[in-house]
Design a protein around this motif. Structure first.
Motif, PDB file in Angstrom:
ATOM      1  N   SER A  14       0.971  -1.181   0.152  1.00  0.00           N
ATOM      2  CA  SER A  14       0.099  -0.014  -0.120  1.00  0.00           C
ATOM      3  C   SER A  14       0.800   1.266  -0.017  1.00  0.00           C
ATOM      4  N   TYR A  15       0.166   2.395   0.061  1.00  0.00           N
ATOM      5  CA  TYR A  15       1.001   3.598   0.302  1.00  0.00           C
ATOM      6  C   TYR A  15       1.714   3.715   1.574  1.00  0.00           C
ATOM      7  N   GLY A  16       2.998   4.103   1.747  1.00  0.00           N
ATOM      8  CA  GLY A  16       3.604   4.116   3.021  1.00  0.00           C
ATOM      9  C   GLY A  16       2.937   5.258   3.964  1.00  0.00           C
ATOM     10  N   VAL A  17       3.471   4.788   5.334  1.00  0.00           N
ATOM     11  CA  VAL A  17       2.559   5.751   6.224  1.00  0.00           C
ATOM     12  C   VAL A  17       3.757   6.380   7.145  1.00  0.00           C
ATOM     13  N   SER A  18       3.454   7.263   7.800  1.00  0.00           N
ATOM     14  CA  SER A  18       4.529   8.167   8.661  1.00  0.00           C
ATOM     15  C   SER A  18       4.633   7.449   9.889  1.00  0.00           C
ATOM     16  N   ALA A  19       5.638   7.551  10.534  1.00  0.00           N
ATOM     17  CA  ALA A  19       5.981   7.302  11.894  1.00  0.00           C
ATOM     18  C   ALA A  19       4.497   7.475  12.830  1.00  0.00           C
ATOM     19  N   ALA A  20       4.010   8.544  12.597  1.00  0.00           N
ATOM     20  CA  ALA A  20       3.037   9.337  13.506  1.00  0.00           C
ATOM     21  C   ALA A  20       1.662   8.244  13.163  1.00  0.00           C
ATOM     22  N   ASN A  21       1.718   7.533  12.242  1.00  0.00           N
ATOM     23  CA  ASN A  21       0.780   6.744  11.844  1.00  0.00           C
ATOM     24  C   ASN A  21       0.810   5.185  12.556  1.00  0.00           C
ATOM     25  N   GLY A 175      11.629  -4.935  25.562  1.00  0.00           N
ATOM     26  CA  GLY A 175      11.136  -5.892  26.199  1.00  0.00           C
ATOM     27  C   GLY A 175       9.460  -6.074  26.460  1.00  0.00           C
ATOM     28  N   LYS A 176       9.082  -5.215  25.297  1.00  0.00           N
ATOM     29  CA  LYS A 176       7.380  -5.218  25.514  1.00  0.00           C
ATOM     30  C   LYS A 176       6.757  -5.030  24.369  1.00  0.00           C
ATOM     31  N   TYR A 177       7.452  -4.739  23.263  1.00  0.00           N
ATOM     32  CA  TYR A 177       6.869  -4.464  22.069  1.00  0.00           C
ATOM     33  C   TYR A 177       7.239  -5.611  20.986  1.00  0.00           C
ATOM     34  N   MET A 178       6.138  -6.150  20.439  1.00  0.00           N
ATOM     35  CA  MET A 178       6.731  -7.122  19.276  1.00  0.00           C
ATOM     36  C   MET A 178       6.403  -6.598  17.978  1.00  0.00           C
ATOM     37  N   ILE A 179       7.202  -6.595  16.862  1.00  0.00           N
ATOM     38  CA  ILE A 179       6.927  -6.152  15.600  1.00  0.00           C
ATOM     39  C   ILE A 179       6.049  -7.059  14.896  1.00  0.00           C
ATOM     40  N   ARG A 180       4.742  -6.560  14.140  1.00  0.00           N
ATOM     41  CA  ARG A 180       4.099  -7.565  13.537  1.00  0.00           C
ATOM     42  C   ARG A 180       4.380  -7.716  12.101  1.00  0.00           C
ATOM     43  N   ASN A 181       5.156  -8.985  11.609  1.00  0.00           N
ATOM     44  CA  ASN A 181       5.727  -9.040  10.357  1.00  0.00           C
ATOM     45  C   ASN A 181       4.777  -8.753   9.383  1.00  0.00           C
ATOM     46  N   ASN A 182       3.517  -9.215   9.429  1.00  0.00           N
ATOM     47  CA  ASN A 182       2.555  -8.798   8.347  1.00  0.00           C
ATOM     48  C   ASN A 182       1.796  -7.623   8.618  1.00  0.00           C
ATOM     49  N   GLY A 183       2.475  -6.756   9.470  1.00  0.00           N
ATOM     50  CA  GLY A 183       1.768  -5.358   9.505  1.00  0.00           C
ATOM     51  C   GLY A 183       2.685  -4.160   8.991  1.00  0.00           C
ATOM     52  N   ILE A 184       3.584  -4.481   8.331  1.00  0.00           N
ATOM     53  CA  ILE A 184       4.389  -3.378   7.850  1.00  0.00           C
ATOM     54  C   ILE A 184       3.809  -2.852   6.367  1.00  0.00           C
ATOM     55  N   THR A 185       3.570  -1.864   6.174  1.00  0.00           N
ATOM     56  CA  THR A 185       2.900  -1.330   5.145  1.00  0.00           C
ATOM     57  C   THR A 185       3.756  -0.557   4.307  1.00  0.00           C
ATOM     58  N   ALA A 193      12.561  -4.225   4.485  1.00  0.00           N
ATOM     59  CA  ALA A 193      13.373  -4.185   5.497  1.00  0.00           C
ATOM     60  C   ALA A 193      13.635  -2.817   6.142  1.00  0.00           C
ATOM     61  N   LYS A 194      13.806  -1.840   5.256  1.00  0.00           N
ATOM     62  CA  LYS A 194      13.770  -0.464   5.893  1.00  0.00           C
ATOM     63  C   LYS A 194      12.486  -0.105   6.482  1.00  0.00           C
ATOM     64  N   ALA A 195      11.337  -0.312   5.995  1.00  0.00           N
ATOM     65  CA  ALA A 195      10.033   0.196   6.813  1.00  0.00           C
ATOM     66  C   ALA A 195      10.068  -0.545   8.237  1.00  0.00           C
ATOM     67  N   TYR A 196      10.525  -2.029   8.063  1.00  0.00           N
ATOM     68  CA  TYR A 196      10.491  -2.639   9.266  1.00  0.00           C
ATOM     69  C   TYR A 196      11.694  -2.009  10.219  1.00  0.00           C
ATOM     70  N   SER A 197      12.754  -1.451   9.680  1.00  0.00           N
ATOM     71  CA  SER A 197      13.603  -0.920  10.561  1.00  0.00           C
ATOM     72  C   SER A 197      13.098   0.450  11.222  1.00  0.00           C
ATOM     73  N   ASP A 198      12.370   1.093  10.404  1.00  0.00           N
ATOM     74  CA  ASP A 198      11.897   2.323  10.927  1.00  0.00           C
ATOM     75  C   ASP A 198      10.858   2.163  11.956  1.00  0.00           C
ATOM     76  N   VAL A 199      10.063   1.016  12.041  1.00  0.00           N
ATOM     77  CA  VAL A 199       9.234   0.777  13.270  1.00  0.00           C
ATOM     78  C   VAL A 199      10.162   0.581  14.637  1.00  0.00           C
ATOM     79  N   VAL A 200      10.824  -0.173  14.201  1.00  0.00           N
ATOM     80  CA  VAL A 200      11.724  -0.753  15.446  1.00  0.00           C
ATOM     81  C   VAL A 200      12.477   0.529  15.946  1.00  0.00           C
ATOM     82  N   ASN A 201      12.894   1.544  15.207  1.00  0.00           N
ATOM     83  CA  ASN A 201      13.519   2.611  15.678  1.00  0.00           C
ATOM     84  C   ASN A 201      12.448   3.644  16.677  1.00  0.00           C
ATOM     85  N   PHE A 202      11.133   3.634  15.908  1.00  0.00           N
ATOM     86  CA  PHE A 202      10.006   4.413  16.444  1.00  0.00           C
ATOM     87  C   PHE A 202       9.661   3.756  17.908  1.00  0.00           C
TER      88      PHE A 202
END
Length: 206
Positions: A14-21, A175-185, A193-202
């Motif tokens: 889909s279209y990318g989303v900003s960290a705020a979203n 220790g409290k957040y898990m990335i949803r592998n199928n939730g990266i837009t 990979a870059k989008a995934y990394s952005d979520v981790v850094n957020f």
């Protein structure tokens, strides 16, 4: 585009989303019980896991996340015992790789020989990969039987229990957040990979 991989992780194109979203339940979830004293960023994987193989070797998620972290944060990578006939032995071997700092040399070889050629069937086969990667036989044996390796193996096993882990690959933050592998837009699967990394850094700063 690798349709097999897309089916496995259910990428949302889909279209990318900003960290705020970024939202809990979409890109990440908050686990019920936070794990105390966990690494800031930790990935759980198995050499027997085809998802993990593609996660690292095709889409380079692990490398991208590690490279883009703040300088004072290091991603830990823990191997799990619960997959495959040599799961426990591979956890020990991975720990040897960590101690000898040859993870980058050993990981591709182990993945290839388990996922592609299916040529690892015994502990000596695992040791052979280290020798091919330039580790001397006696060096491998000494590390395998060392106190530090035994302690780090136990640390990984305890972490699996503390996070109540049931599947891999899985990356946790703080220790409290898990990335949803199928939730990266994303717009393009090559940007996963870059989008995934952005979520981790957020989540690191959340």
């Amino acid at each position: 585009m690798n349709k097999f991989w897309l089916a496995l992780i259910g990428l949302v194109l889909s279209y990318g989303v900003s960290a705020a979203n970024y939202a809990e339940g979409t890109e990440f979830i908050k686990i019920e019980k936070a794990v105390q004293n966990a690494p800031r960023v930790v990935e759980f994987f198995s050499f027997y896991c085809p998802h993990c193989y593609q996660f690292e070797s095709i889409y380079h998620v692990s490398q991208t996340v590690a490279k883009n972290l703040p300088k004072d944060i290091k991603m830990e990578r823990y191997h799990v015992d619960f997959l495959g006939p040599l799961g426990a032995e591979l956890t020990k071997a991975w720990t040897v790789a960590m101690v000898l700092k040859v993870e980058d040399k050993v990981s591709p070889l182990l993945f290839e020989r388990i996922q592609k050629t299916e040529s690892i069937n015994t502990p000596p086969d695992i040791k052979g990969v280290f020798i091919k990667a330039g580790v001397k036989s006696e060096q491998y044996d000494a590390a395998l039987n060392s106190f530090v390796v035994k302690s780090l193996v136990l640390k990984q096993q305890q972490a699996v229990e503390e996070f109540q882990l049931r599947r891999v690959p899985a990356i946790f933050v703080n220790g409290k957040y898990m990335i949803r592998n199928n939730g990266i837009t994303i717009e393009d699967v090559n940007n996963y990979a870059k989008a995934y990394s952005d979520v981790v850094n957020f989540l690191i700063s959340k």
